[in-house]
Design a protein around this motif. Structure first.
Motif, mmCIF file in Angstrom:
data_model
loop_
_atom_site.group_PDB
_atom_site.id
_atom_site.type_symbol
_atom_site.label_atom_id
_atom_site.label_comp_id
_atom_site.label_asym_id
_atom_site.label_seq_id
_atom_site.Cartn_x
_atom_site.Cartn_y
_atom_site.Cartn_z
ATOM 1 N N ASP A 188 -25.387 36.552 2.059
ATOM 2 C CA ASP A 188 -24.243 35.660 2.217
ATOM 3 C C ASP A 188 -24.273 35.114 3.639
ATOM 4 O OD1 ASP A 188 -21.849 34.316 2.218
ATOM 5 O OD2 ASP A 188 -20.610 36.070 1.800
ATOM 6 N N ASN A 189 -24.629 33.851 3.786
ATOM 7 C CA ASN A 189 -24.634 33.193 5.087
ATOM 8 C C ASN A 189 -23.251 32.565 5.273
ATOM 9 O OD1 ASN A 189 -24.867 31.466 7.280
ATOM 10 N ND2 ASN A 189 -26.967 30.883 6.782
ATOM 11 N N ARG A 190 -22.347 33.323 5.850
ATOM 12 C CA ARG A 190 -20.955 32.878 5.972
ATOM 13 C C ARG A 190 -20.797 31.706 6.941
ATOM 14 N NH1 ARG A 190 -17.624 38.573 5.379
ATOM 15 N NH2 ARG A 190 -18.790 39.229 3.549
ATOM 16 N N LEU A 191 -21.731 31.526 7.849
ATOM 17 C CA LEU A 191 -21.665 30.378 8.757
ATOM 18 C C LEU A 191 -21.911 29.067 8.011
ATOM 19 C CD1 LEU A 191 -23.541 31.781 11.889
ATOM 20 C CD2 LEU A 191 -21.074 31.455 11.583
ATOM 21 N N LYS A 192 -22.732 29.119 6.976
ATOM 22 C CA LYS A 192 -23.042 27.920 6.194
ATOM 23 C C LYS A 192 -22.296 27.884 4.856
ATOM 24 C CE LYS A 192 -27.640 26.976 8.012
ATOM 25 N NZ LYS A 192 -29.047 26.731 7.661
ATOM 26 N N ASN A 193 -21.486 28.904 4.592
ATOM 27 C CA ASN A 193 -20.763 29.005 3.314
ATOM 28 C C ASN A 193 -21.718 28.895 2.127
ATOM 29 O OD1 ASN A 193 -18.381 29.367 4.629
ATOM 30 N ND2 ASN A 193 -17.468 27.442 4.013
ATOM 31 N N ARG A 194 -22.723 29.757 2.138
ATOM 32 C CA ARG A 194 -23.626 29.781 1.004
ATOM 33 C C ARG A 194 -24.369 31.110 0.921
ATOM 34 N NH1 ARG A 194 -28.307 25.360 2.498
ATOM 35 N NH2 ARG A 194 -29.597 26.698 3.785
ATOM 36 N N PHE A 195 -24.705 31.471 -0.306
ATOM 37 C CA PHE A 195 -25.584 32.601 -0.558
ATOM 38 C C PHE A 195 -27.000 32.050 -0.569
ATOM 39 C CE2 PHE A 195 -21.578 33.931 -2.432
ATOM 40 C CZ PHE A 195 -21.486 35.269 -2.050
ATOM 41 N N GLU A 196 -27.931 32.783 0.048
ATOM 42 C CA GLU A 196 -29.294 32.267 0.199
ATOM 43 C C GLU A 196 -30.326 33.315 -0.182
ATOM 44 O OE1 GLU A 196 -28.582 29.622 4.224
ATOM 45 O OE2 GLU A 196 -29.148 31.736 4.472
ATOM 46 N N THR A 197 -31.461 32.838 -0.630
ATOM 47 C CA THR A 197 -32.622 33.680 -0.816
ATOM 48 C C THR A 197 -33.862 32.847 -0.520
ATOM 49 O OG1 THR A 197 -33.662 35.330 -2.253
ATOM 50 C CG2 THR A 197 -33.012 33.241 -3.282
ATOM 51 N N GLU A 198 -34.958 33.522 -0.283
ATOM 52 C CA GLU A 198 -36.241 32.852 -0.045
ATOM 53 C C GLU A 198 -37.305 33.588 -0.836
ATOM 54 O OE1 GLU A 198 -39.185 31.998 3.688
ATOM 55 O OE2 GLU A 198 -37.047 31.693 4.023
ATOM 56 N N ILE A 199 -38.089 32.831 -1.580
ATOM 57 C CA ILE A 199 -39.158 33.392 -2.395
ATOM 58 C C ILE A 199 -40.428 32.615 -2.095
ATOM 59 C CG2 ILE A 199 -39.980 33.810 -4.746
ATOM 60 C CD1 ILE A 199 -36.975 33.898 -5.554
ATOM 61 N N THR A 210 -19.622 25.749 -5.602
ATOM 62 C CA THR A 210 -19.687 24.295 -5.729
ATOM 63 C C THR A 210 -21.058 23.725 -6.079
ATOM 64 O OG1 THR A 210 -20.026 24.082 -3.341
ATOM 65 C CG2 THR A 210 -17.750 23.956 -4.148
ATOM 66 N N HIS A 211 -22.126 24.423 -5.715
ATOM 67 C CA HIS A 211 -23.457 23.819 -5.880
ATOM 68 C C HIS A 211 -24.526 24.899 -5.864
ATOM 69 C CE1 HIS A 211 -26.619 20.818 -5.526
ATOM 70 N NE2 HIS A 211 -27.082 21.441 -4.459
ATOM 71 N N THR A 212 -25.488 24.757 -6.751
ATOM 72 C CA THR A 212 -26.670 25.625 -6.776
ATOM 73 C C THR A 212 -27.890 24.753 -6.571
ATOM 74 O OG1 THR A 212 -25.612 27.114 -8.353
ATOM 75 C CG2 THR A 212 -28.006 27.279 -8.150
ATOM 76 N N GLU A 213 -28.768 25.199 -5.694
ATOM 77 C CA GLU A 213 -30.004 24.445 -5.471
ATOM 78 C C GLU A 213 -31.184 25.404 -5.393
ATOM 79 O OE1 GLU A 213 -31.710 21.340 -2.191
ATOM 80 O OE2 GLU A 213 -29.656 21.102 -2.898
ATOM 81 N N VAL A 214 -32.220 25.070 -6.139
ATOM 82 C CA VAL A 214 -33.447 25.859 -6.153
ATOM 83 C C VAL A 214 -34.587 24.904 -5.827
ATOM 84 C CG1 VAL A 214 -35.003 27.256 -7.578
ATOM 85 C CG2 VAL A 214 -32.521 27.468 -7.865
ATOM 86 N N ASP A 215 -35.414 25.274 -4.869
ATOM 87 C CA ASP A 215 -36.558 24.438 -4.511
ATOM 88 C C ASP A 215 -37.359 24.122 -5.774
ATOM 89 O OD1 ASP A 215 -39.519 24.027 -3.674
ATOM 90 O OD2 ASP A 215 -38.399 23.810 -1.788
ATOM 91 N N LYS A 216 -37.799 22.882 -5.887
ATOM 92 C CA LYS A 216 -38.490 22.444 -7.105
ATOM 93 C C LYS A 216 -39.742 23.267 -7.400
ATOM 94 C CE LYS A 216 -40.940 18.742 -4.735
ATOM 95 N NZ LYS A 216 -41.143 17.305 -4.631
ATOM 96 N N ARG A 217 -40.337 23.865 -6.378
ATOM 97 C CA ARG A 217 -41.537 24.682 -6.603
ATOM 98 C C ARG A 217 -41.203 26.030 -7.230
ATOM 99 N NH1 ARG A 217 -43.135 22.275 -0.937
ATOM 100 N NH2 ARG A 217 -40.896 22.595 -0.860
ATOM 101 N N LEU A 218 -39.899 26.371 -7.285
ATOM 102 C CA LEU A 218 -39.460 27.602 -7.940
ATOM 103 C C LEU A 218 -38.849 27.335 -9.314
ATOM 104 C CD1 LEU A 218 -37.710 29.327 -4.896
ATOM 105 C CD2 LEU A 218 -39.983 29.835 -5.816
ATOM 106 N N ALA A 219 -38.735 26.069 -9.667
ATOM 107 C CA ALA A 219 -38.082 25.681 -10.916
ATOM 108 C C ALA A 219 -38.800 26.282 -12.129
ATOM 109 C CB ALA A 219 -38.042 24.162 -11.039
ATOM 110 N N GLY A 220 -38.006 26.635 -13.140
ATOM 111 C CA GLY A 220 -38.558 27.152 -14.381
ATOM 112 C C GLY A 220 -38.963 28.605 -14.347
ATOM 113 N N MET A 240 -30.410 34.436 -9.249
ATOM 114 C CA MET A 240 -29.597 34.307 -8.044
ATOM 115 C C MET A 240 -28.117 34.343 -8.379
ATOM 116 S SD MET A 240 -29.938 31.699 -4.961
ATOM 117 C CE MET A 240 -28.947 31.946 -3.524
ATOM 118 N N ILE A 241 -27.708 33.637 -9.428
ATOM 119 C CA ILE A 241 -26.301 33.634 -9.810
ATOM 120 C C ILE A 241 -25.848 35.048 -10.152
ATOM 121 C CG2 ILE A 241 -24.662 32.852 -11.572
ATOM 122 C CD1 ILE A 241 -26.314 30.200 -11.562
#
Length: 89
Positions: A5-16, A35-45, A52-53
Motif C-alpha cells: 500500500d503506497n499511501r503517498l500515491k493512494n494506490r496498492f502496487e506490485t511489480e512482477i 477507482t482504477h486498476t492498471e496492469v502493464d500490457k506485458r503482464l496481461a492475460g 492483485m485484487i
C-alpha cells in the motif's frame, strides 16, 4: 503476490518481472473507493489483475476497511466472488 500500500500515491502496487500493476484509491473514513486498476500490457492475460485484487481486498479486510468499487474490473471481480460482498460499504 507481494502487494504494498503506497499511501503517498493512494494506490496498492506490485511489480512482477520488472513490470508494474496497481490499484488506485481515494480515502474516506474507514472506506477506500477503488477507482482504477492498471496492469502493464506485458503482464496481461496472466491473471495478475485478479490476483492483485484478491490481495488488496484481503489487506483491506485485515485492516477493517470497507470498499466502494468504482473500477469496473474490481466490481466485476467482486460480483464473480461473492465471498467479498461483505467488504462492500
Amino acid at each position: 503476490m507481494d502487494v504494498k500500500d503506497n499511501r503517498l500515491k493512494n494506490r496498492f502496487e506490485t511489480e512482477i518481472d520488472g513490470y508494474k500493476a496497481f490499484v488506485e484509491y481515494e480515502v474516506k473514513p474507514n472506506v477506500l473507493v477503488l477507482t482504477h486498476t492498471e496492469v502493464d500490457k506485458r503482464l496481461a492475460g496472466k491473471g495478475v489483475g485478479s490476483e492483485m485484487i484478491e490481495a488488496v481486498l484481503l489487506q483491506m479486510e485485515l485492516r477493517g476497511l470497507k470498499a466502494i468499487p468504482e473500477c469496473p474490473f474490481i466490481a466485476k471481480y467482486i460480483d464473480k466472488h461473492p465471498e467479498w460482498k461483505s467488504i462492500l460499504a
